[in-house]
Motif scaffolding. Structure first.
Motif, PDB file in Angstrom:
ATOM      1  N   MET A 138      15.119  28.056  41.290  1.00 45.67           N
ATOM      2  CA  MET A 138      14.829  29.078  40.290  1.00 45.67           C
ATOM      3  C   MET A 138      15.984  30.065  40.169  1.00 45.67           C
ATOM      4  O   MET A 138      16.336  30.487  39.054  1.00 45.67           O
ATOM      5  CB  MET A 138      13.536  29.808  40.628  1.00 45.67           C
ATOM      6  N   LEU A 139      16.591  30.434  41.291  1.00 45.52           N
ATOM      7  CA  LEU A 139      17.773  31.304  41.217  1.00 45.52           C
ATOM      8  C   LEU A 139      18.892  30.609  40.460  1.00 45.52           C
ATOM      9  O   LEU A 139      19.574  31.224  39.626  1.00 45.52           O
ATOM     10  CB  LEU A 139      18.246  31.678  42.626  1.00 45.52           C
ATOM     11  N   GLU A 140      19.078  29.318  40.718  1.00 46.52           N
ATOM     12  CA  GLU A 140      20.104  28.565  39.992  1.00 46.52           C
ATOM     13  C   GLU A 140      19.802  28.565  38.487  1.00 46.52           C
ATOM     14  O   GLU A 140      20.706  28.727  37.657  1.00 46.52           O
ATOM     15  CB  GLU A 140      20.160  27.129  40.526  1.00 46.52           C
ATOM     16  N   HIS A 141      18.540  28.408  38.143  1.00 47.63           N
ATOM     17  CA  HIS A 141      18.135  28.429  36.732  1.00 47.63           C
ATOM     18  C   HIS A 141      18.435  29.793  36.119  1.00 47.63           C
ATOM     19  O   HIS A 141      18.954  29.885  34.992  1.00 47.63           O
ATOM     20  CB  HIS A 141      16.641  28.125  36.628  1.00 47.63           C
TER      21      HIS A 141
ATOM     22  N   HIS B 146      15.617  35.644  28.621  1.00 45.90           N
ATOM     23  CA  HIS B 146      14.338  35.436  29.296  1.00 45.90           C
ATOM     24  C   HIS B 146      14.520  34.577  30.544  1.00 45.90           C
ATOM     25  O   HIS B 146      13.983  34.900  31.617  1.00 45.90           O
ATOM     26  CB  HIS B 146      13.347  34.772  28.343  1.00 45.90           C
ATOM     27  N   GLY B 147      15.266  33.484  30.413  1.00 47.99           N
ATOM     28  CA  GLY B 147      15.485  32.605  31.550  1.00 47.99           C
ATOM     29  C   GLY B 147      16.157  33.291  32.713  1.00 47.99           C
ATOM     30  O   GLY B 147      15.943  32.932  33.876  1.00 47.99           O
ATOM     31  N   ALA B 148      16.971  34.304  32.421  1.00 52.36           N
ATOM     32  CA  ALA B 148      17.692  35.013  33.475  1.00 52.36           C
ATOM     33  C   ALA B 148      16.836  36.066  34.165  1.00 52.36           C
ATOM     34  O   ALA B 148      16.945  36.255  35.387  1.00 52.36           O
ATOM     35  CB  ALA B 148      18.952  35.663  32.893  1.00 52.36           C
ATOM     36  N   VAL B 149      15.998  36.782  33.405  1.00 54.36           N
ATOM     37  CA  VAL B 149      15.330  37.957  33.986  1.00 54.36           C
ATOM     38  C   VAL B 149      13.802  37.887  33.887  1.00 54.36           C
ATOM     39  O   VAL B 149      13.130  38.895  34.108  1.00 54.36           O
ATOM     40  CB  VAL B 149      15.831  39.260  33.325  1.00 54.36           C
ATOM     41  N   TRP B 150      13.211  36.743  33.583  1.00 50.37           N
ATOM     42  CA  TRP B 150      11.762  36.654  33.409  1.00 50.37           C
ATOM     43  C   TRP B 150      11.044  37.212  34.639  1.00 50.37           C
ATOM     44  O   TRP B 150      11.523  37.112  35.772  1.00 50.37           O
ATOM     45  CB  TRP B 150      11.335  35.208  33.141  1.00 50.37           C
ATOM     46  N   SER B 151       9.874  37.792  34.388  1.00 45.45           N
ATOM     47  CA  SER B 151       9.077  38.344  35.483  1.00 45.45           C
ATOM     48  C   SER B 151       7.623  38.424  35.057  1.00 45.45           C
ATOM     49  O   SER B 151       7.311  38.867  33.951  1.00 45.45           O
ATOM     50  CB  SER B 151       9.577  39.736  35.861  1.00 45.45           C
ATOM     51  N   GLY B 152       6.738  37.979  35.931  1.00 44.64           N
ATOM     52  CA  GLY B 152       5.314  38.027  35.630  1.00 44.64           C
ATOM     53  C   GLY B 152       4.902  36.935  34.668  1.00 44.64           C
ATOM     54  O   GLY B 152       5.668  36.025  34.332  1.00 44.64           O
ATOM     55  N   GLY B 153       3.670  37.019  34.213  1.00 47.27           N
ATOM     56  CA  GLY B 153       3.137  36.013  33.312  1.00 47.27           C
ATOM     57  C   GLY B 153       2.010  35.222  33.949  1.00 47.27           C
ATOM     58  O   GLY B 153       1.524  35.553  35.034  1.00 47.27           O
ATOM     59  N   SER B 154       1.600  34.154  33.289  1.00 48.31           N
ATOM     60  CA  SER B 154       0.411  33.411  33.709  1.00 48.31           C
ATOM     61  C   SER B 154       0.687  31.921  33.848  1.00 48.31           C
ATOM     62  O   SER B 154       1.499  31.353  33.113  1.00 48.31           O
ATOM     63  CB  SER B 154      -0.722  33.608  32.687  1.00 48.31           C
TER      64      SER B 154
ATOM     65  N   TYR C  63       7.759  21.741  34.341  1.00 48.67           N
ATOM     66  CA  TYR C  63       7.473  22.212  32.986  1.00 48.67           C
ATOM     67  C   TYR C  63       8.209  23.485  32.589  1.00 48.67           C
ATOM     68  O   TYR C  63       8.325  23.778  31.393  1.00 48.67           O
ATOM     69  CB  TYR C  63       5.966  22.454  32.833  1.00 48.67           C
ATOM     70  N   PHE C  64       8.682  24.273  33.543  1.00 50.22           N
ATOM     71  CA  PHE C  64       9.226  25.600  33.253  1.00 50.22           C
ATOM     72  C   PHE C  64      10.456  25.521  32.340  1.00 50.22           C
ATOM     73  O   PHE C  64      11.439  24.863  32.664  1.00 50.22           O
ATOM     74  CB  PHE C  64       9.595  26.311  34.559  1.00 50.22           C
ATOM     75  N   MET C  65      10.374  26.176  31.181  1.00 49.21           N
ATOM     76  CA  MET C  65      11.428  26.212  30.172  1.00 49.21           C
ATOM     77  C   MET C  65      11.890  24.812  29.772  1.00 49.21           C
ATOM     78  O   MET C  65      13.057  24.571  29.488  1.00 49.21           O
ATOM     79  CB  MET C  65      12.596  27.101  30.606  1.00 49.21           C
TER      80      MET C  65
END
Length: 455
Positions: free
Chosen positions: A36-39, A167-175, A151-153
């Motif tokens: 995820m950090l790489e993404h 969004h891909g760089a700083v996304w936070s939270g969600g469902s 499935y993510f992005m």
């Protein structure tokens, strides 16, 4: 389940811009897996390489370098409403959360305040069916990492546009929602997002997977108070509707009028699957919002029902996109828009029927109502049909509110304001009927306030 979160902290500081150090700090704070950090870091590179979109309403006044991309919550996430801090709890109580949950109208509720979830709960009767509904960060840590990674992005890659990369760089939270095969969730699940800090951005990610033969209704609500500085919403919604599954996704977005709403929503529908979008767009200074349905399986269906209200100082550029890519697929887009006090409402649609989509059909209808001579409404449809046997159509109507009708209603005892409000309510009634009761009430209240000039 609780996630320990330390005292509130914001990053980045103003005028520092977005750097790899900030992105890395966000990832480490969340204790994410290495992939995820790489993404995130790859998304950051893409973000810096892409231009700002210039084909829609101007967003020149938005300086992303000044947007606070992450705000830590001041309390742990709770699954007991009474454990949510009183100031945050009072904010959501005023919005009707969790009243609907207490009245058993919802199967699960999530509430996000700025960058982090502060409350999440799933009714036992729904959980016992194997349904998973939790924060996406919880899913990463509690047994669903491989599913998130798959499935993510996937539907909205960072290369899609500059704000998808952001969004891909700083996304936070969600469902995160997972509905097992053949499970019918009879009562809706709901997430509510509140952006409460001035000069901040909200970048929640919603991932829903509905397996073969299953069905669910997911409701999303959004709001923010008004400040004198720009706020940014660049969330992302990815919906996967498997064979024979049915997903209804309802949204009421009531952002403040200093908000730039640059949200991306997309659904992939397999054979015999159905996606239904019900969308209400109110508030925000500028919006770019076009939910997209990709119909990849035979007999897949998409329906989009939307209402937009643009008032003073607003440019709302909204609509829908459909990509029909299999035989006997079909789509229906039905929207209504209102503009008042110089507001600008633009409807965009993009319907593509590929060579694979034999005997497919698509219908698009857009109706716009201007409430004065200072407002504006535009319709920009795109139809790309590559099959001679397809049935495709578009109709649009744009008009002014009827003065004779206003006069008639006033002659029956209504004030001018009441007459106009009655006409507007009649105009949007086909849309409000598609909403859950509590959201239809909210939408009617928003229209009433707009008509009074109170929002």
């Amino acid at each position: 389940m609780k996630t320990t979160i330390s005292t509130e902290e914001k990053m980045p500081r103003e005028n520092l811009g977005l750097t790899s150090e900030i992105v890395t700090a966000i990832s480490k704070r969340k204790d994410e897996p290495a992939w995820m950090l790489e993404h995130r870091l790859q998304s950051l590179k893409i973000y810096h390489s892409l231009p700002v979109p210039n084909w829609g309403p101007s967003i020149d006044a938005l300086n992303v370098d000044n947007i606070v991309t992450y705000i830590q919550a001041s309390a742990p996430m709770a699954d007991n409403w009474q454990e949510v801090p009183s100031d945050i709890r009072n904010t959501f109580e005023k919005l009707g959360i969790p009243q609907a949950e207490r009245e058993a109208m919802l199967g699960g509720v999530g509430a996000q305040y700025d960058s982090e979830l502060v409350y999440h709960n799933l009714q036992k009767s729904v959980a016992d069916k194997g349904v998973v509904y939790c924060g996406i960060e919880e899913a990463l840590k509690n047994g669903y990492e491989e599913m998130v990674k798959k499935y993510f992005m996937h539907l909205v890659p960072p290369t899609d546009h500059k704000f998808a990369a952001l969004h891909g760089a700083v996304w936070s939270g969600g469902s995160f929602v997972y509905v097992p095969a053949n499970v019918q969730v009879e009562i809706p699940l709901q997430s509510y997002f509140r952006l409460n800090s001035p000069g901040a951005g909200q970048f929640e990610h919603t991932l829903i997977i509905v397996e073969k033969g299953a069905s669910v209704h997911f409701i999303e609500g959004c709001s923010a108070p008004k400040y004198n500085v720009a706020n940014l919403h660049a969330g992302c919604v990815e919906l996967f509707v498997k064979e024979g599954a049915h997903l209804r996704y309802s949204t009421i977005e009531n952002w403040s009028k200093n908000m730039y709403n640059l949200n991306t929503k997309r659904a992939l529908v397999e054979k015999d699957g159905i996606i239904e979008w019900v969308s209400g767009s109110f508030g925000s200074h500028t919006s770019y919002l076009y939910p997209m349905s990709i119909l990849n399986g035979e007999n897949a269906k998409a329906e989009f029902t939307g209402i937009t209200f643009a008032g003073k100082g607003q440019e709302l550029d909204t609509g829908a996109k459909v990509y029909l890519n299999a035989p006997h697929t079909s789509s229906v887009i039905n929207t209504k828009s209102l503009s008042k006090d110089g507001g600008v409402s633009t409807f965009r649609s993009a319907v593509t029927i590929t060579k694979k989509a034999a005997h497919s059909k698509s219908s698009t209808s857009c109706q716009s109502l201007m409430l004065d001579d200072r407002s504006r409404s535009d319709t920009i449809p795109i139809m790309d049909c590559r099959r001679m046997d397809a049935n495709i159509g578009h109709e649009a109507s744009i008009g002014r509110i009827d003065n004779d009708m206003i006069f008639y209603l006033m002659s029956r005892g209504l004030s001018e304001e009441e007459a106009k409000t009655s006409i507007v309510n009649g105009f949007v009634n086909p849309i409000s009927k598609e909403l859950p009761l509590e959201y239809a009430v909210e939408m009617n209240n928003l229209i009433r306030l707009e008509m009074q000039g109170a929002i």
